[in-house]
Design a protein around this motif. Structure first.
Motif, PDB file in Angstrom:
ATOM      1  N   ILE A   1       0.857  -1.184   0.000  1.00  9.10           N
ATOM      2  CA  ILE A   1       0.000   0.000   0.000  1.00  9.10           C
ATOM      3  C   ILE A   1       0.892   1.233   0.000  1.00  9.10           C
ATOM      4  CG2 ILE A   1      -1.919   1.137   1.174  1.00  9.10           C
ATOM      5  CD1 ILE A   1      -2.093  -1.724   2.715  1.00  9.10           C
TER       6      ILE A   1
ATOM      7  N   ARG B   1       9.388  24.057  10.809  1.00  7.14           N
ATOM      8  CA  ARG B   1       9.702  22.871   9.986  1.00  7.14           C
ATOM      9  C   ARG B   1      10.399  23.267   8.691  1.00  7.14           C
ATOM     10  NH1 ARG B   1       6.783  17.959  11.554  1.00  7.14           N
ATOM     11  NH2 ARG B   1       7.483  17.182   9.556  1.00  7.14           N
TER      12      ARG B   1
ATOM     13  N   GLY C   1       1.009   5.481  -0.058  1.00 12.18           N
ATOM     14  CA  GLY C   1       0.342   6.780   0.035  1.00 12.18           C
ATOM     15  C   GLY C   1       1.211   7.787  -0.700  1.00 12.18           C
ATOM     16  N   GLY C   2       1.790   8.715   0.062  1.00 14.47           N
ATOM     17  CA  GLY C   2       2.666   9.718  -0.551  1.00 14.47           C
ATOM     18  C   GLY C   2       4.117   9.264  -0.637  1.00 14.47           C
TER      19      GLY C   2
ATOM     20  N   SER D   1       6.332   8.962   1.673  1.00 15.14           N
ATOM     21  CA  SER D   1       7.253   9.778   2.473  1.00 15.14           C
ATOM     22  C   SER D   1       7.806   9.045   3.696  1.00 15.14           C
ATOM     23  CB  SER D   1       6.564  11.074   2.919  1.00 15.14           C
ATOM     24  OG  SER D   1       5.474  10.793   3.763  1.00 15.14           O
TER      25      SER D   1
ATOM     26  N   THR E   1      -0.184  11.220   3.139  1.00 15.56           N
ATOM     27  CA  THR E   1      -1.642  11.159   3.015  1.00 15.56           C
ATOM     28  C   THR E   1      -2.309  10.983   4.383  1.00 15.56           C
ATOM     29  OG1 THR E   1      -1.433   8.769   2.740  1.00 15.56           O
ATOM     30  CG2 THR E   1      -1.563  10.094   0.714  1.00 15.56           C
TER      31      THR E   1
END
Ligand SMILES: Cc1cc2nc3c(=O)[nH]c(=O)nc-3n(C[C@H](O)[C@H](O)[C@H](O)COP(=O)(O)OP(=O)(O)OC[C@H]3O[C@@H](n4cnc5c(N)ncnc54)[C@H](O)[C@@H]3O)c2cc1C
Length: 335
Positions: A46, A220, A48-49, A51, A115
């Motif tokens: 799976i 950040r 997502g982004g 990252s 995400t």
């Protein structure tokens, strides 16, 4: 649903290391997820982004790329609102939207890449807050039943960068939606030293959630390497939590060592300090390295392979174990 073959994972992960994925299927609905799980002959990974993933080789498993979008208000009263997000929504954009609406609770988690669907996976956290704080439930499709199941917080076993989805249910459950209950009368969390300093620098004495959001984004942006400029996946290791007597022995040998007592009596140590003490900060070998300002962040200066970064991480772990007798646990997921 959209299927691509022979995809370079460098464009889908923030470490930007090259590796070929045989099949990537982008899913836009729960039915898409069920169709992929039903048809995939072997394991499904799976994405997502990308990252929080280090790819160390080509991937023959089907990659399910989460792109379920949407935002629905489930409940609302004068104090709180519960919003369910599609798992493919951008985490940062979702936090920004909440702050714009005046819904508080997640503002300390601004600018975390990735995400919404991946947030429960490692119970993302920053600046004194974890997503667990506002988590109401998530909906996941279990590979074995192909049925949607609603996971309440009690079932998720959230811990420090940890959850059931990272352990017993790893690669078994595809999270399709996550719901958060946010406050319309938010109490801000600004005890974290960096946040406090940033607010003080702007003479903000009674911060709003928008002030916290802006402060976190500023800090950040200043402190963390931007993955679009230099490949990385944020903190590579978790901060180790060790027994109190072990921490006392280390303190005797290293009086300058920072440490944070935990509620259960154990003590959390900053992995960045341990790694820095072993001389790794700024270390570079070919295109794999340890960031010059952040010892916890491993970087790809351009053409590093995932294996080179993995070998570097293994050496860092070994030197910390030899010097401090502390085992570092990897936060990044290795593919
Ligand atoms: C610069 C930088 C700063 C960061 N700062 C922080 C920080 O402050 N705090 C923090 O906690 N993290 C931080 N991270 C790590 C990362 O952003 C988070 O872990 C994020 O939640 C990962 O989201 P993603 O969509 O990119 O997940 P991915 O990297 O795509 O996936 C991560 C893991 O979750 C699984 N997964 C992804 N989506 C789903 C889904 N829908 N269902 C089931 N499993 C899924 C994947 O299989 C994989 O194992 C940082 C990363 C970077 C690059």
């Amino acid at each position: 649903m959209n299927t691509q073959h022979h995809v370079d994972l460098a464009q889908l992960t923030t470490f930007h290391v090259h590796a070929t994925a045989e099949t990537v299927v982008s899913v836009q609905s729960t039915d898409d997820v069920i169709a992929v799980l039903r048809s995939a002959p072997s394991n499904v990974r799976i994405l997502g982004g990308g990252s929080n993933i280090l790819v160390t080789g080509d991937v023959s498993d089907v990659i399910l790329k989460m792109e379920i979008m949407g935002r629905d208000v489930l409940h609302e009263n004068e104090n709180t609102v519960t919003i369910r997000f599609g798992a493919g929504e951008s985490w940062h954009d979702s936090v920004a939207w909440c702050v714009d609406q005046g819904y508080g609770g997640l503002e300390n988690l601004a600018l975390i890449p990735g995400t919404v669907g991946a947030a429960p996976m490692q119970n993302i956290g920053a600046y004194g807050v974890e997503q667990e704080r506002c988590f109401d439930h998530c909906i996941g499709i279990d590979r074995s039943t192909l049925q949607p199941h609603t996971y309440r917080a009690e079932e998720c076993a959230f811990g420090y960068r940890d959850s059931v989805f990272k352990r017993a249910l790893r690669d078994r459950v595809v999270i399709t939606h996550v719901a958060y209950t946010l406050s319309k009368r938010p109490i801000v969390h600004c005890d974290y030293a960096d946040v406090r300093q940033e607010l003080d620098a702007h003479a903000i004495t009674a911060p709003t959630i928008a002030d916290i959001f802006r402060a976190v984004v500023t800090i950040r942006t200043r402190k963390l390497p931007d993955p679009s400029q230099i490949g990385n996946a944020g903190s590579f290791f978790k901060n180790p939590v060790i027994a109190a007597d072990h921490a006392a022995r280390l303190h005797a040998a290293f009086p300058a060592m920072p440490s944070y007592p935990q509620e259960d009596g154990r003590v959390k140590l900053p992995a960045a300090w341990l790694i820095d003490q072993c001389g790794w900060k700024g270390h570079r070998r070919g295109d794999a390295g340890v960031h010059v300002n952040q010892a916890l962040v491993l970087v790809n200066y351009g053409a590093a392979t995932g294996e080179e970064i993995h070998v570097l991480a293994t050496e860092i772990e070994r030197s910390v174990r030899e010097r401090f007798d502390v085992a570092l646990e990897t936060e990044v997921n290795r593919w």
